[in-house]
Design an enzyme around this catalytic site. Structure first.
Site, short mmCIF file in Angstrom:
data_model
loop_
_atom_site.label_atom_id
_atom_site.label_comp_id
_atom_site.label_asym_id
_atom_site.label_seq_id
_atom_site.Cartn_x
_atom_site.Cartn_y
_atom_site.Cartn_z
CD1 TRP A 182 -2.80 1.65 0.55
CD2 TRP A 182 -1.40 2.50 2.06
NE1 TRP A 182 -3.23 2.94 0.83
CE2 TRP A 182 -2.37 3.48 1.75
CE3 TRP A 182 -0.40 2.82 2.98
CZ2 TRP A 182 -2.38 4.75 2.35
CZ3 TRP A 182 -0.41 4.09 3.56
CH2 TRP A 182 -1.39 5.03 3.26
CD GLU A 221 -4.46 -1.77 2.13
OE1 GLU A 221 -5.26 -1.34 2.98
OE2 GLU A 221 -3.32 -2.19 2.42
CE LYS A 223 -6.81 5.80 3.08
NZ LYS A 223 -5.76 6.07 4.08
CG ASP A 255 -8.60 -1.34 4.53
OD1 ASP A 255 -9.66 -0.86 4.98
OD2 ASP A 255 -7.53 -1.31 5.17
CG HIS A 282 -5.50 -5.02 5.42
ND1 HIS A 282 -4.53 -4.06 5.29
CD2 HIS A 282 -4.84 -6.20 5.54
CE1 HIS A 282 -3.33 -4.62 5.30
NE2 HIS A 282 -3.50 -5.92 5.46
CG ASP A 290 -8.91 4.14 5.78
OD1 ASP A 290 -9.31 3.08 6.29
OD2 ASP A 290 -7.72 4.38 5.55
CG ASP A 292 -7.46 2.25 9.56
OD1 ASP A 292 -7.84 1.20 9.03
OD2 ASP A 292 -6.75 3.09 8.98
CG ASP A 322 -5.14 -1.58 8.51
OD1 ASP A 322 -4.62 -1.04 9.51
OD2 ASP A 322 -5.02 -1.12 7.36
#
Length: 415
Positions: A182, A221, A223, A255, A282, A290, A292, A322
């Site tokens: 990533w 990955e 985003k 993710d 993830h 995002d 997390d 993650d």
């Protein structure tokens, strides 16, 4: 008849094999992110803080500061989490000898041998990630897509070194290691050139993945956006999906915090399973973006696990976590997040998928809806309690007493 036996009979009424579900829930590995224990700080930078593409909020006391503290905290958490476990490592967690410091483009397997010894001693697997953030060589928010050749070369060499390390970890453990790339590359304002950075990223990735390594599973990955790159992300979902489709052996990692809020990774999993033999994940919890947050036993985690189970993909979907929250006890965050993922997996394994599939294929949609709703209130808690008892961990919130004691005895003594 005890509560577990009664609950088991309720599930068996709908054709669910409870014993098989519990075995599968135990044996399916979950890769636990090491970076929850220290706020993604890592060990290789003098400032010891996240940045340049990663942001962590909170200042709860007791953050792990080195390999010994991080592994001790991890073991405390692991002792309260049922099921098979892996450690998800970032390259920034290299363990250097006293006085040694090696740049990321020159790291070697020897810097991760302590992690391998730790994993062997406790029966853990390991997954790996190059760390393309929190470093001065992230120039203007760019790494592998940078127009500056020196910057790009640094990060290519780092990713190549990371793949080789992952391969040696796999060789040492007799396993395959997911190595996930990533990068935070993007632009804050409207770009004048969208294709150029993506062509540079493509060329960089081609060089990164050129070497065939038998113990490595490669993934990229995507985003949708990030802080400081609100207008343009180089590694978008479309870019990485196309790249993975065109490069056998490279997979598009999903993710569930990296998409528009109306997109659901649970819907993407069965789509990718039609074309890829593996789908890496993830699993996180996005709050508006995002962010997390610590994984909870919520609707989307249950839907993700249902899609894995109902498509018979426990051996094809690689489940990793993650999240990082510096505002709460970090060990408790590990326990809550991983137990929630495992709980959702067991819950999914206990759903009457075959009966529901038959109803859908027969266009008996009313009955399908009725059964889906009935399944939501089956006595899952009694099965979870028995599952935890067999795994040797507390089934209820009493596990927090051990974490609170660990905080008083260990975490509170860290300056």
């Amino acid at each position: 008849m005890d509560r577990f036996e009664s609950a088991q009979m309720r599930y068996e009424k709908f054709g669910v094999d409870v014993q098989a579900a519990m075995r599968a829930a135990s044996e399916t590995p979950i890769s636990i992110n090491c970076w929850q224990g220290d706020d993604v700080a890592g060990f290789d930078q003098p400032n010891g803080a996240a940045g340049d593409g990663i942001q962590t909020t909170g200042n709860y006391p007791g953050r792990a500061r080195n390999f010994e503290e991080l592994t001790a905290d991890f073991l405390c958490a692991a002792s309260l989490i049922p099921g098979k476990k892996r450690i998800n490592l970032h390259a920034s967690y290299a363990v250097f000898a006293p006085g040694e410091r090696v740049e990321r483009d020159r790291i070697e397997y020897r810097h991760f041998e302590p992690w391998v010894a730790f994993a062997k001693a406790h029966g853990f697997g390991i997954d790996f990630n190059p760390t393309c953030f929190s470093h001065p060589m992230v120039r203007d928010g760019l790494t592998l897509s940078s127009p500056d050749e020196r910057t790009r070369r640094f990060w290519i060499d780092h990713c190549v070194a990371s793949r080789r390390i992952a391969n040696e970890i796999g060789r040492a453990l007799g396993d395959q290691v997911l190595n996930n790339v990533w990068v935070p590359d993007g632009l804050k304002d409207v770009p004048a050139d969208r294709m150029g950075p993506r062509m540079r990223l493509k060329e960089s990735l081609d060089e990164v993945f050129a070497e065939r390594l038998p113990h490595v599973i490669d993934s990229v990955e995507s985003k949708v956006f990030g802080i400081g790159l609100e207008s343009y992300t180089v590694g978008s979902n479309e870019f990485y999906m196309a790249y993975a489709a065109a490069h056998p052996g490279v997979y598009n990692l999903l993710d569930n915090g990296h998409y528009h809020p109306t997109e659901m990774v649970s819907d993407k999993i069965p789509a990718l399973l039609c074309f890829f033999d593996k789908v890496p994940l993830h699993v996180t919890r996005a709050v508006r973006w995002d962010s997390d947050h610590v994984v909870l036993f919520d609707d989307e985690i249950r839907e993700i696990m249902k899609e894995i189970v109902r498509n018979d993909a426990l051996d094809r979907v690689l489940i990793g976590l993650d999240f990082f929250d510096a505002s709460i006890n970090r060990v408790a965050a590990w326990v809550v997040g991983t137990r929630s993922a495992r709980k959702a997996l067991l819950w999914a394994l206990l759903q009457p998928h075959e009966a529901l599939r038959k109803l859908q294929d027969a266009s008996r949609f009313t009955e399908k809806m009725v059964l889906m709703e009935e399944a939501k209130t089956l006595p899952f808690g009694d099965i979870w309690e028995e599952f935890c008892r067999r795994e040797g961990v507390p089934a209820d919130e009493s596990w927090f007493e051990q974490v609170a004691r660990y905080e008083r005895d260990v975490l509170a003594n860290r300056a």
